[in-house]
Design an enzyme around this catalytic site. Sequence first.
Site: not given
Ligand code: ZN
Length: 284
Positions: A37, A126
């Site tokens: 993040c 991801h």
């Molecule tokens: Zn995250």
Amino acid sequence: MQRSHETRVDPALGTVVHVVGTRQKRPNLPSTGCPFCVGGLEAPDPYDVYWFPNRWPAIPDDRCEVVLYTSDHDATFFSLGVAGARKVIDLWADRTEALGKREDVDYVLVFENRGPEVGATIAHPHGQIYAYDHVPTRQKRRLAGGWKPDLEAVDRIAVDHDAWIAAVPFAPTFPLAVEVAPKQRIADLPSMSDADRQGLAAMLVDVLARFDRLYEQPIPYMMWLNQRPTVREGYDDAWFNIEIVSPWRSAGVQRFIAAAEVASEEYFNPLVPEDVAARLRELG
Ligand SMILES: [Zn+2]
């Protein structure tokens, strides 16, 4: 004994095994917030898509990278939408080109593990990239086998867009499996035109949304890109494709690869490929 990385080949079978002792020190789950993040350990600044070298590489010499698809922790690949997926594809292409230019890189493998069932330790959307100094065995076999999409096998076609197709393989080793490919041959990501990339983005978003609709919940999957090796010559027939597979045989039920399958390298698939394709077609 401390070995950071050693490539061993089984003397009887020829199986390649990377012995990576240091990876055992890798944290299973970060204790202090999500590192992906914005403001986290790996992503200090705001971003749309972002890559960085893997802190815990499976192979040495800057060959392992992490690709963040979005700064939104709760997104999925399909929730990125076509515009968001396109940014990921452009980054994949850029990294393939940059890594492929290295003299010591023969194959750039782009992939994603999604969900703890397939070993993803961080939930943030991801993927990863491994840059090999050789063409891995399975890719070599697939290239030698002349893989290309079977446009005639209409009962296994799950999604049909203009220039791209997603089909369930004839003999999939996983219960859920699709292969995404262009109908006209394209060798790799870097050689894709603007329209090719846009078409691929739309197809991936569509297919992965259907995967999650199958059981009305996020499904664990593995996704990897098969593209032309980055060696100077040869492999001119390479046909770009993406394999997406899930170990689930029904909602929340994992199919295990067990003794007979490991022993024989012959697989038992409880789902009929044509049925899987029909189900995915209905979910459009
Ligand atoms: Zn995250």
